[in-house]
Motif scaffolding. Structure first.
Motif, short mmCIF file in Angstrom:
data_model
loop_
_atom_site.label_atom_id
_atom_site.label_comp_id
_atom_site.label_asym_id
_atom_site.label_seq_id
_atom_site.Cartn_x
_atom_site.Cartn_y
_atom_site.Cartn_z
N HIS A 39 -6.86 -60.99 -24.96
CA HIS A 39 -6.41 -59.73 -25.54
C HIS A 39 -4.89 -59.72 -25.71
O HIS A 39 -4.15 -59.70 -24.73
N ARG A 40 -4.47 -59.81 -26.97
CA ARG A 40 -3.03 -59.91 -27.31
C ARG A 40 -2.44 -61.20 -26.71
O ARG A 40 -1.26 -61.23 -26.34
N GLU A 66 -6.47 -63.22 -29.66
CA GLU A 66 -6.53 -62.02 -30.49
C GLU A 66 -5.18 -61.64 -31.08
O GLU A 66 -4.33 -61.12 -30.37
N ASP A 68 -3.47 -58.83 -33.07
CA ASP A 68 -3.49 -57.54 -33.77
C ASP A 68 -2.52 -57.69 -34.93
O ASP A 68 -1.47 -58.33 -34.79
N HIS A 81 0.61 -55.12 -31.67
CA HIS A 81 -0.43 -54.11 -31.46
C HIS A 81 -0.05 -52.76 -32.05
O HIS A 81 -0.82 -52.14 -32.77
N GLU A 159 -7.34 -58.47 -35.53
CA GLU A 159 -7.71 -57.06 -35.74
C GLU A 159 -6.87 -56.47 -36.85
O GLU A 159 -5.64 -56.53 -36.82
N LYS A 161 -5.25 -53.58 -37.93
CA LYS A 161 -4.78 -52.35 -37.29
C LYS A 161 -4.26 -51.41 -38.38
O LYS A 161 -3.47 -51.81 -39.22
N GLN A 200 -12.02 -58.03 -36.69
CA GLN A 200 -12.39 -56.77 -36.02
C GLN A 200 -11.53 -55.64 -36.57
O GLN A 200 -10.37 -55.83 -36.94
N PHE A 202 -11.35 -50.93 -36.23
CA PHE A 202 -11.93 -49.60 -36.03
C PHE A 202 -12.21 -48.95 -37.39
O PHE A 202 -12.85 -47.93 -37.47
N LEU A 222 -15.20 -51.99 -34.21
CA LEU A 222 -14.73 -51.49 -32.91
C LEU A 222 -14.98 -49.99 -32.81
O LEU A 222 -14.79 -49.27 -33.80
N TRP A 271 -14.26 -54.18 -24.45
CA TRP A 271 -12.82 -54.21 -24.17
C TRP A 271 -12.46 -53.05 -23.28
O TRP A 271 -13.18 -52.09 -23.25
N THR A 272 -11.38 -53.08 -22.60
CA THR A 272 -10.52 -54.20 -22.32
C THR A 272 -10.54 -54.42 -20.82
O THR A 272 -10.44 -53.47 -20.05
N PHE A 302 -12.88 -58.80 -24.39
CA PHE A 302 -11.42 -58.94 -24.49
C PHE A 302 -10.85 -58.77 -23.09
O PHE A 302 -11.14 -57.78 -22.42
O1 G3P Z 1 -9.42 -54.97 -30.37
C1 G3P Z 1 -10.15 -54.78 -29.20
C2 G3P Z 1 -9.26 -54.06 -28.32
O2 G3P Z 1 -8.10 -54.83 -28.32
C3 G3P Z 1 -8.99 -52.70 -28.86
O3 G3P Z 1 -7.97 -52.19 -28.18
O4 G3P Z 1 -5.96 -50.96 -28.65
O5 G3P Z 1 -5.85 -53.13 -27.45
O6 G3P Z 1 -6.31 -53.08 -29.87
P1 G3P Z 1 -6.45 -52.37 -28.58
#
Ligand code: G3P
Ligand code: CA
Length: 312
Positions: A39-40, A66, A68, A81, A159, A161, A200, A202, A222, A271-272, A302
């Protein structure tokens, strides 16, 4: 007629035979390998979205890294992010007079919107020292740099975003994304074998567009909403997505959604998972991840701590 095995030796032998036969028999549905998504990057240990975080994620054997994705003023996709630069860079020091107007309606306070800065300006920012002095000198990466860093060593789980924010500024983030994936040939079956890519968002309309423009690339919707895991909604999502990724609290409230999504042909990711999660109802993050993967049956998750991912 029921046969009762009275000898302890025969009973033990029978158990061994049953176990051996069960192990040798081909499973009707072989369990796919559970997947760790950094994650990130390995953001529990290194500043998110920097080369240090992505490199560490791969060293910790994450299946995916990942990124973003944000868009600079000169239309370069880069890895960050937030929509704004001030949390993870020293933009306030370097560009004190470049506060963006308008974003305070989304979030109170002073903000430096990523889309108000060119990529050259963003490259001037330190993206490491906010976390620890030893990371001073780390910079944010363009998506192209992240592709070059990760390709062939792990998968990419980008992702999209805030596509609607960019749309309101005349920027088509989805098109920029589709173009860079095609330019790198990441959507080709040969490339997907060595560097899996899963998209991915939202944003449902972004996923629907990617389904049309990059049909070979898996895409995950998501959500943090309970209404997205109903039977009817999952049936709808399966028409354009290949997976669903509900926040872990949604899955904990509706554990039956995992079987429902699998029956509809969707993968389930969550997640997360963070070692420093103060709300965690488990002794540690490894136990929490094991519960979701092996008790509830999700396929991937994640985590900020890929080194804690429980492999079985
Ligand atoms: O993308 C899955 C998860 O990372 C969503 O949360 O806010 O960290 O991008 P966020
Ligand atoms: Ca994300």
């Amino acid at each position: 007629m029921t046969t009762i095995i009275r000898s302890p030796f025969l009973f033990a032998s029978a158990l061994v035979i049953v176990a051996v036969v069960a192990a040798a028999a081909p499973s009707a549905q072989p369990a796919a390998r559970k997947q760790a998504i950094a994650h990130r990057g390995a953001s529990g240990y290194a500043p998110e979205h920097t080369p240090a975080a992505y490199t560490l994620a791969m060293a910790q054997k994450a299946d995916f890294v990942e990124p973003d994705l944000a868009v600079s003023k000169d239309n370069v996709l880069f890895c960050m992010h937030d929509d704004t630069l001030e949390r993870t860079t020293n933009v306030a020091e370097v560009f004190p007079d470049r506060v963006s107007a308008g974003y305070e309606t989304r979030q109170p306070g002073k903000h430096w919107l990523a889309n108000d800065f060119t990529m050259a300006e963003i490259k001037r920012l330190d993206a490491g020292k906010w976390m620890k002095p030893e990371f001073a000198g780390q910079h944010l990466q363009t998506f192209q740099e992240a592709i070059d860093l990760v390709r062939g060593k792990a998968g990419l789980y980008p992702e999209l975003k805030s596509p609607e924010l960019y749309k309101s500024r005349g920027v088509d983030q989805v098109k920029l994304f589709v173009d860079i994936i095609r330019k790198n040939g990441l959507e080709t079956p040969e490339s997907l074998k060595t560097t899996p890519v899963i998209i991915q968002s939202f944003d449902e309309s972004a996923i629907r567009r990617v389904a049309v423009d990059l049909p070979t690339v898996p895409r995950v919707f998501l959500t943090s909403k309970d209404e997205d895991v109903t039977e009817a909604r999952i049936t709808e999502l399966a028409k354009f997505a290949t997976g669903i990724a509900p926040e872990k609290f949604v899955i904990a409230r509706h554990p039956e959604m995992v079987a429902r999504a699998h029956a509809a042909g969707l993968t389930v990711t969550s997640w997360t998972f963070r070692a420093d999660d103060k709300e965690m109802a488990f002794p540690n993050v490894k136990a929490e991840m094991a519960h979701f993967l092996y008790d509830l049956g999700i396929d991937a998750l994640f985590t900020n701590n890929p080194d804690q991912f429980p492999r079985r």
